[in-house]
Design a protein around this motif. Structure first.
Motif, short mmCIF file in Angstrom:
data_model
loop_
_atom_site.label_atom_id
_atom_site.label_comp_id
_atom_site.label_asym_id
_atom_site.label_seq_id
_atom_site.Cartn_x
_atom_site.Cartn_y
_atom_site.Cartn_z
N GLY A 3 0.89 -1.06 0.08
CA GLY A 3 0.18 0.03 0.12
C GLY A 3 0.90 1.27 0.07
O GLY A 3 2.21 1.32 0.47
N THR A 4 0.20 2.42 -0.61
CA THR A 4 1.04 3.75 -0.61
C THR A 4 0.07 4.82 0.08
O THR A 4 -1.34 4.58 -0.07
CB THR A 4 1.67 4.07 -2.04
OG1 THR A 4 0.19 4.36 -2.62
CG2 THR A 4 2.16 3.04 -2.60
N PRO A 5 0.45 5.92 0.50
CA PRO A 5 -0.26 6.75 1.01
C PRO A 5 -1.61 7.25 0.31
O PRO A 5 -2.52 7.70 0.61
CB PRO A 5 0.56 8.08 1.27
CG PRO A 5 2.08 7.48 1.52
CD PRO A 5 1.94 6.34 0.49
N ASP A 6 -1.32 7.54 -1.17
CA ASP A 6 -2.32 8.11 -2.11
C ASP A 6 -2.85 6.95 -2.88
O ASP A 6 -3.77 7.13 -3.86
CB ASP A 6 -1.81 9.03 -2.99
CG ASP A 6 -0.69 8.53 -3.82
OD1 ASP A 6 -0.44 7.52 -3.99
OD2 ASP A 6 -0.39 9.37 -4.59
N GLY A 7 -2.68 5.60 -2.73
CA GLY A 7 -3.12 4.30 -3.22
C GLY A 7 -2.51 4.17 -4.49
O GLY A 7 -3.35 3.48 -5.46
N ARG A 8 -1.68 4.97 -5.27
CA ARG A 8 -1.13 4.59 -6.28
C ARG A 8 0.21 4.27 -6.35
O ARG A 8 0.89 4.67 -5.40
CB ARG A 8 -0.95 6.21 -7.28
CG ARG A 8 -2.34 6.68 -7.64
CD ARG A 8 -2.13 8.14 -8.31
NE ARG A 8 -3.27 8.57 -8.91
CZ ARG A 8 -3.62 9.77 -9.62
NH1 ARG A 8 -2.68 10.49 -9.44
NH2 ARG A 8 -4.76 10.11 -10.08
N PRO A 9 0.62 3.35 -7.48
CA PRO A 9 2.07 2.79 -7.47
C PRO A 9 3.11 3.94 -7.38
O PRO A 9 3.03 4.97 -7.83
CB PRO A 9 1.91 1.88 -8.59
CG PRO A 9 0.69 1.82 -9.15
CD PRO A 9 -0.22 3.08 -8.40
N LEU A 10 4.14 3.40 -7.08
CA LEU A 10 5.57 4.06 -7.08
C LEU A 10 6.48 3.55 -8.32
O LEU A 10 6.86 2.37 -8.19
CB LEU A 10 6.22 3.93 -5.73
CG LEU A 10 5.84 4.34 -4.51
CD1 LEU A 10 6.54 3.91 -3.16
CD2 LEU A 10 5.27 5.66 -4.63
N VAL A 11 6.46 4.12 -9.32
CA VAL A 11 6.94 3.55 -10.67
C VAL A 11 7.86 4.57 -11.29
O VAL A 11 7.47 5.62 -11.76
CB VAL A 11 6.05 2.90 -11.43
CG1 VAL A 11 6.81 2.47 -12.97
CG2 VAL A 11 4.95 1.93 -11.06
N GLY A 12 9.17 4.55 -11.25
CA GLY A 12 10.13 5.56 -11.97
C GLY A 12 11.44 5.65 -11.33
O GLY A 12 12.01 4.75 -10.53
N ARG A 13 11.97 6.81 -11.43
CA ARG A 13 13.40 7.04 -11.04
C ARG A 13 13.48 7.02 -9.71
O ARG A 13 12.57 8.04 -8.83
CB ARG A 13 13.69 8.38 -11.56
CG ARG A 13 14.08 8.15 -13.23
CD ARG A 13 14.71 9.77 -13.75
NE ARG A 13 14.80 9.38 -15.34
CZ ARG A 13 13.94 9.35 -15.95
NH1 ARG A 13 12.54 9.62 -15.72
NH2 ARG A 13 14.25 9.21 -17.39
N GLY A 14 14.33 6.63 -8.73
CA GLY A 14 14.35 6.75 -7.51
C GLY A 14 15.36 8.07 -7.30
O GLY A 14 15.64 8.96 -7.90
N ALA A 15 15.94 8.03 -5.98
CA ALA A 15 16.71 9.33 -5.49
C ALA A 15 17.76 9.45 -5.75
O ALA A 15 18.61 10.50 -5.66
CB ALA A 15 16.70 8.97 -3.82
N LEU A 16 18.67 8.37 -6.58
CA LEU A 16 19.84 8.26 -7.14
C LEU A 16 20.05 7.94 -8.45
O LEU A 16 19.17 7.21 -8.72
CB LEU A 16 20.94 7.30 -6.32
CG LEU A 16 21.08 7.68 -4.86
CD1 LEU A 16 21.81 6.40 -4.48
CD2 LEU A 16 21.88 9.05 -4.89
#
Ligand SMILES: Cc1cc2nc3c(=O)[nH]c(=O)nc-3n(C[C@H](O)[C@H](O)[C@H](O)COP(=O)(O)OP(=O)(O)OC[C@H]3O[C@@H](n4cnc5c(N)ncnc54)[C@H](O)[C@@H]3O)c2cc1C
Length: 378
Positions: free
Chosen positions: A313-326
């Motif tokens: 789960g995530t805070p807004d219900g949407r996935p996390l997909v893409g570039r990270g912090a580095l």
């Protein structure tokens, strides 16, 4: 054991496997690190519902990604049958959302009207004409003809075989963290030493927040990506003959998935229970109660089994997909209730982004870093 690769992927759930296949087919050398076996966790337990319009009547972004992904599943099923000879159980059975009072589905129908979604509004009698086994208490229903399903255990087997055929290496190991030097990813720390990799994809499902270095430095513990949390789901497997329903049935907070051969999956609880992987009497009671309210004939079905796992789960219900912090760090996690549905589109969008192709504009709203910006602004 592989000690270097172009790309190292953490986690061999459906998301990690789908990305591995996409990248291998693009000619990259890929190692997938998995502490257990491919599909050991949520990806095999899932019901396999591919129903973006049922799930997201009012989130146009997730509905659009889900629709594209549902159609990519149809193509995957064909390719996997040809390539590894496994039928993954993709079937466009359609879905029926039912309500127990006459206006119960009006808001949902209005969203479908506004977005031009193919659907048909039915009254209770019409609903029982198309699905005679639904409850006489049902007053209203919406039929969504394009929704589909797949059988997750078969899909995981087929996909991991296809990965191996495409040259992906699976290594059984616990990932202890992401390695970085001079502000760039250099690989992973495994339980038995380092693995060098030019790029890392963290696809560790509900455990993503436990991987040190997957988030921005100084955030969470050891720079973890702290936004992913486990949301427990329990479901029940049953068998009934003759056939009760043919469509995916949704109502009373639960669902019934007919596999077409007498097998049914009834789901599912949604519980904040940390990582306690327990099937509970209360959970099973709730799942059965909701299923029987909608399809009463399931009362005489045979109980085949039960299962439990964790949705990321995530805070807004949407996935996390893409570039990270580095540079070199990519995230593909937080798919919550829709990781089976969204796996093909996730792999396609991430594969394109990693190859330096123009980003699909929809990726921006899925940025794994969107919560960092929020935290800084407040
Ligand atoms: C009861 C239930 C029903 C569901 N029904 C549906 C459905 O019908 N349709 C749908 O679209 N979605 C459904 N989902 C959601 C779906 O299962 C998930 O969104 C999806 O499986 C997430 O896939 P994943 O690859 O990210 O995670 P997972 O499948 O959990 O895989 C993560 C993998 O990473 C590995 N891992 C984690 N940390 C490490 C580490 N440090 N080192 C090495 N390996 C590691 C784990 O062992 C695991 O194999 C359901 C979920 C549940 C619980």
């Amino acid at each position: 054991v592989a000690d270097r690769a172009d790309i190292a992927i953490v986690g061999a759930g459906l998301i990690g496997c789908a990305i591995a296949l996409e990248l291998a087919e693009r000619g990259r050398s890929v190692v997938v690190l998995e502490r257990s076996v491919p599909g050991a966790e949520a990806s095999t337990v899932a019901a396999g519902i591919l129903a973006p319009q049922v799930e997201h009547p009012d989130d146009a972004l997730l509905a659009s990604l889900g629709e594209d992904s549902r159609e990519l599943h149809a193509a995957w099923a064909e390719r996997l049958r040809e390539r590894v000879g496994i039928d993954v159980g993709f079937r466009r059975t359609g879905a029926l959302v039912v309500g127990h009072s006459s206006g119960a589905l009006d808001a949902r129908a209005a969203h479908y009207e506004a977005r031009g979604v193919a659907h048909e509004k039915l009254d209770g009698a019409e609903a029982r004409t198309v699905e005679p086994a639904i409850s006489p208490q049902v007053q209203t229903a919406i039929s969504l003809p394009n929704e589909a399903q797949v059988e997750p255990p078969r899909l995981l087997r087929a996909l991991s075989l296809a990965c191996e055929l495409a040259g992906v290496r699976f290594v059984r190991s616990v990932v202890r963290g992401v390695r970085a030097e001079a502000g760039r990813v250099t690989g992973l720390d495994l339980e038995d030493g380092p693995l060098a990799a030019a790029e890392v994809v963290v696809a560790a499902g509900s455990w993503t927040s436990l991987v040190p270095g997957a988030g921005a430095a100084g955030r969470g513990r050891d720079g973890t990506l702290r936004e992913v949390r486990p949301v427990r789901g329990q479901l029940v497997h049953a068998e009934a003959h003759p056939r009760l329903v043919t469509r995916l049935i949704f109502g009373s907070g639960g669902y019934v998935v007919p596999r077409g051969d007498g097998r049914y999956v009834c789901g599912a609880t949604t519980e904040e229970a940390g990582f306690e992987k327990e099937v509970t009497l209360g959970g099973i009671h709730q799942v059965l109660e909701r299923a029987l309210v909608v399809v009463p004939g399931l009362a005489s079905a045979k109980l085949v089994g039960h299962a439990v796992s964790f949705r990321p789960g995530t805070p807004d219900g949407r996935p996390l997909v893409g570039r990270g912090a580095l540079p070199g760090l990519w995230i593909a996690s937080g798919h919550y209730r829709n990781g089976i549905l969204l796996a093909p589109i996730t792999a396609k969008l991430l594969g394109a982004a990693m190859a330096g192709e123009a980003d699909d504009p929809r990726l921006e709203a899925l940025s794994p870093r969107r919560f960092e910006a929020l935290a800084e602004a407040t």
